[in-house]
Write a protein that holds these residues in place. Structure first.
Motif, PDB file in Angstrom:
ATOM      1  N   ALA A 259      -4.322  -9.051  -8.978  1.00  6.11           N
ATOM      2  CA  ALA A 259      -4.838  -7.714  -8.251  1.00  6.11           C
ATOM      3  C   ALA A 259      -4.761  -7.970  -6.534  1.00  6.11           C
ATOM      4  CB  ALA A 259      -6.322  -7.566  -8.474  1.00  6.11           C
ATOM      5  N   ASP A 260      -4.580  -6.994  -5.976  1.00  5.91           N
ATOM      6  CA  ASP A 260      -4.481  -6.791  -4.436  1.00  5.91           C
ATOM      7  C   ASP A 260      -5.817  -6.442  -4.118  1.00  5.91           C
ATOM      8  OD1 ASP A 260      -4.463  -6.469  -1.898  1.00  5.91           O
ATOM      9  OD2 ASP A 260      -2.488  -5.578  -1.858  1.00  5.91           O
ATOM     10  N   GLN A 261      -6.716  -7.638  -3.884  1.00  4.12           N
ATOM     11  CA  GLN A 261      -8.103  -7.321  -3.470  1.00  4.12           C
ATOM     12  C   GLN A 261      -8.269  -6.763  -2.148  1.00  4.12           C
ATOM     13  OE1 GLN A 261     -10.562 -10.857  -4.246  1.00  4.12           O
ATOM     14  NE2 GLN A 261      -9.327 -11.578  -6.053  1.00  4.12           N
TER      15      GLN A 261
ATOM     16  N   GLU B   2       2.650  -4.426  -7.251  1.00  2.00           N
ATOM     17  CA  GLU B   2       2.467  -2.682  -6.820  1.00  2.00           C
ATOM     18  C   GLU B   2       2.509  -2.383  -5.433  1.00  2.00           C
ATOM     19  OE1 GLU B   2       0.760  -1.287 -11.417  1.00  2.00           O
ATOM     20  OE2 GLU B   2      -0.685  -1.657  -9.651  1.00  2.00           O
ATOM     21  N   VAL B   3       1.622  -3.238  -4.860  1.00  2.00           N
ATOM     22  CA  VAL B   3       1.384  -2.681  -3.355  1.00  2.00           C
ATOM     23  C   VAL B   3       2.636  -3.015  -2.463  1.00  2.00           C
ATOM     24  CG1 VAL B   3       0.055  -3.317  -1.409  1.00  2.00           C
ATOM     25  CG2 VAL B   3      -1.057  -3.095  -3.334  1.00  2.00           C
ATOM     26  N   ALA B   4       3.184  -4.338  -3.014  1.00  2.73           N
ATOM     27  CA  ALA B   4       4.395  -4.735  -2.076  1.00  2.73           C
ATOM     28  C   ALA B   4       5.838  -3.841  -2.414  1.00  2.73           C
ATOM     29  CB  ALA B   4       4.820  -6.041  -2.514  1.00  2.73           C
ATOM     30  N   SER B   5       5.822  -3.251  -3.547  1.00  2.00           N
ATOM     31  CA  SER B   5       6.868  -2.511  -4.087  1.00  2.00           C
ATOM     32  C   SER B   5       6.822  -0.998  -3.501  1.00  2.00           C
ATOM     33  CB  SER B   5       7.093  -2.288  -5.266  1.00  2.00           C
ATOM     34  OG  SER B   5       5.923  -1.898  -6.271  1.00  2.00           O
ATOM     35  N   GLY B   6       5.480  -0.740  -3.145  1.00  2.42           N
ATOM     36  CA  GLY B   6       5.349   0.811  -2.614  1.00  2.42           C
ATOM     37  C   GLY B   6       5.029   1.769  -3.668  1.00  2.42           C
ATOM     38  N   ILE B   7       4.576   1.172  -4.892  1.00  4.70           N
ATOM     39  CA  ILE B   7       4.240   2.255  -5.784  1.00  4.70           C
ATOM     40  C   ILE B   7       2.783   1.886  -6.441  1.00  4.70           C
ATOM     41  CG2 ILE B   7       6.679   2.374  -6.722  1.00  4.70           C
ATOM     42  CD1 ILE B   7       6.123   0.292  -8.877  1.00  4.70           C
TER      43      ILE B   7
ATOM     44  N   SER C 227       3.526   9.636  -1.852  1.00  4.92           N
ATOM     45  CA  SER C 227       3.795   9.015  -3.218  1.00  4.92           C
ATOM     46  C   SER C 227       3.886   7.661  -3.311  1.00  4.92           C
ATOM     47  CB  SER C 227       5.137   9.851  -3.613  1.00  4.92           C
ATOM     48  OG  SER C 227       6.230   9.511  -2.602  1.00  4.92           O
ATOM     49  N   GLN C 228       4.215   6.882  -2.237  1.00  6.66           N
ATOM     50  CA  GLN C 228       4.036   5.559  -2.142  1.00  6.66           C
ATOM     51  C   GLN C 228       2.761   5.049  -2.079  1.00  6.66           C
ATOM     52  OE1 GLN C 228       6.147   7.447   0.253  1.00  6.66           O
ATOM     53  NE2 GLN C 228       7.707   7.168  -1.631  1.00  6.66           N
ATOM     54  N   GLY C 229       1.679   5.830  -2.198  1.00  5.17           N
ATOM     55  CA  GLY C 229       0.378   5.302  -1.937  1.00  5.17           C
ATOM     56  C   GLY C 229      -0.257   4.978  -0.607  1.00  5.17           C
ATOM     57  N   LYS C 230       0.607   5.535   0.404  1.00  4.83           N
ATOM     58  CA  LYS C 230       0.115   5.347   1.875  1.00  4.83           C
ATOM     59  C   LYS C 230      -0.943   6.466   2.162  1.00  4.83           C
ATOM     60  CE  LYS C 230       3.915   2.372   3.711  1.00  4.83           C
ATOM     61  NZ  LYS C 230       4.479   2.397   4.731  1.00  4.83           N
ATOM     62  N   VAL C 231      -1.912   6.197   3.213  1.00  2.54           N
ATOM     63  CA  VAL C 231      -2.717   7.228   3.650  1.00  2.54           C
ATOM     64  C   VAL C 231      -2.210   7.746   4.671  1.00  2.54           C
ATOM     65  CG1 VAL C 231      -5.043   7.574   4.465  1.00  2.54           C
ATOM     66  CG2 VAL C 231      -4.520   5.842   2.576  1.00  2.54           C
TER      67      VAL C 231
ATOM     68  N   LYS D 219      -1.923  -1.442   8.473  1.00  2.00           N
ATOM     69  CA  LYS D 219      -0.879  -0.943   8.800  1.00  2.00           C
ATOM     70  C   LYS D 219       0.177  -0.712   7.635  1.00  2.00           C
ATOM     71  CE  LYS D 219       1.471  -5.408  10.370  1.00  2.00           C
ATOM     72  NZ  LYS D 219       2.266  -6.027  11.244  1.00  2.00           N
ATOM     73  N   GLU D 220       0.258  -1.563   6.746  1.00  2.00           N
ATOM     74  CA  GLU D 220       1.030  -1.307   5.704  1.00  2.00           C
ATOM     75  C   GLU D 220       0.707  -0.104   4.744  1.00  2.00           C
ATOM     76  OE1 GLU D 220       4.025  -2.840   5.445  1.00  2.00           O
ATOM     77  OE2 GLU D 220       3.604  -3.694   7.202  1.00  2.00           O
ATOM     78  N   ARG D 221      -0.473   0.263   4.916  1.00  2.00           N
ATOM     79  CA  ARG D 221      -1.206   1.254   3.860  1.00  2.00           C
ATOM     80  C   ARG D 221      -1.119   2.632   4.541  1.00  2.00           C
ATOM     81  NH1 ARG D 221      -1.524  -3.402   2.200  1.00  2.00           N
ATOM     82  NH2 ARG D 221      -3.161  -4.186   0.875  1.00  2.00           N
ATOM     83  N   ILE D 222      -0.921   2.960   5.926  1.00  2.00           N
ATOM     84  CA  ILE D 222      -0.989   4.164   6.502  1.00  2.00           C
ATOM     85  C   ILE D 222       0.207   4.710   7.056  1.00  2.00           C
ATOM     86  CG2 ILE D 222      -3.293   3.841   7.368  1.00  2.00           C
ATOM     87  CD1 ILE D 222      -2.345   2.873  10.038  1.00  2.00           C
TER      88      ILE D 222
END
Length: 226
Positions: A116-118, A140-145, A162-166, A221-224
């Motif tokens: 898991a990505d904690q 899943e986080v690293a691949s953007g899905i 769709s890549q899970g970014k905010v 920064k990788e999530r937004i």
């Protein structure tokens, strides 16, 4: 003759004195009776007063007991149900006390797995009834899905891509709070800044908000996106 008159006079005097004593005794008896009646009446009033006070006390005690029972009923904790899925040891639906946080739901599910990505979820987020908590893996986080962490419990327009970014320009408060290091206060600050500035032109612009500096920015920064 003289002695006879004297005796008669003496007898009359004795009769007067005897009658006076009888009057006195009668008055004394009447006085005593009245006094006794007054005492009895006073005693009855005291008894009645005690009964009234006892009745009022019992009534007040019952009211207090009833209020206490209601208060106890109100203090009984309410519960919520949440569905924990994804990279956790024991996925499933769990019952939690109202006001629980996301980390408590994860603990009930046996904790996150090693995969898991904690840092993806805001573990301090307040939960609501009926939400699903999807824990993504690092892959899943690293691949953007990465699976969308739906903790708002309400349908509607999503601020995630769709890549899970905010998306900083469309995300709700709850969606912003899924970012690591972003709690309720920072989420409110982001919304206030977004409204006053007319939106974000770049993700780096978020560092202009008080409390969000390089340390927090590196986590998110990788999530937004904007």
């Amino acid at each position: 003759m003289y002695k006879q008159k004297k005796n008669e006079k003496s007898t009359k005097n004795k009769w007067k004195r005897s009658r006076s004593r009888m009057y006195g005794i009668g008055i004394l008896i009447v006085t005593l009776c009245l006094t006794a009646c007054e005492k009895e009446e006073h005693r009855m009033e005291e008894v009645q007063l005690e009964e009234v006070e006892k009745s009022e006390s019992d009534s007040e005690e019952r009211q207090n007991q009833s209020a206490s029972e209601v208060s106890d009923g109100e203090r009984q904790p309410k519960t919520i149900w949440v569905y924990v899925s994804g990279a956790v040891c024991t996925p499933g639906v769990y019952e939690l006390p109202e006001g629980s946080r996301l980390f408590e739901a994860l603990e009930r599910a046996g904790g996150m797995t090693e995969a898991a990505d904690q840092s993806f979820l805001n573990q301090a987020e307040l939960l609501t009834d009926g939400v699903q908590i999807q824990v993504p893996t690092k892959e899943e986080v690293a691949s953007g899905i990465a699976a969308e962490a739906n903790t708002s419990g309400a349908p509607g327009e999503s601020g995630k891509t769709s890549q899970g970014k905010v998306n900083l320009n469309t995300a709700t408060k709850e969606e912003l709070m899924t970012l690591p290091g972003i709690g309720e206060a920072k989420a409110d600050s982001i919304l206030t800044y977004r409204e006053s500035a007319g939106g974000f032109q770049s993700i780096e612009q978020i560092k202009e908000i008080e409390g969000i500096k390089d340390g927090v920015f590196e986590k998110i920064k990788e999530r937004i996106t904007v």
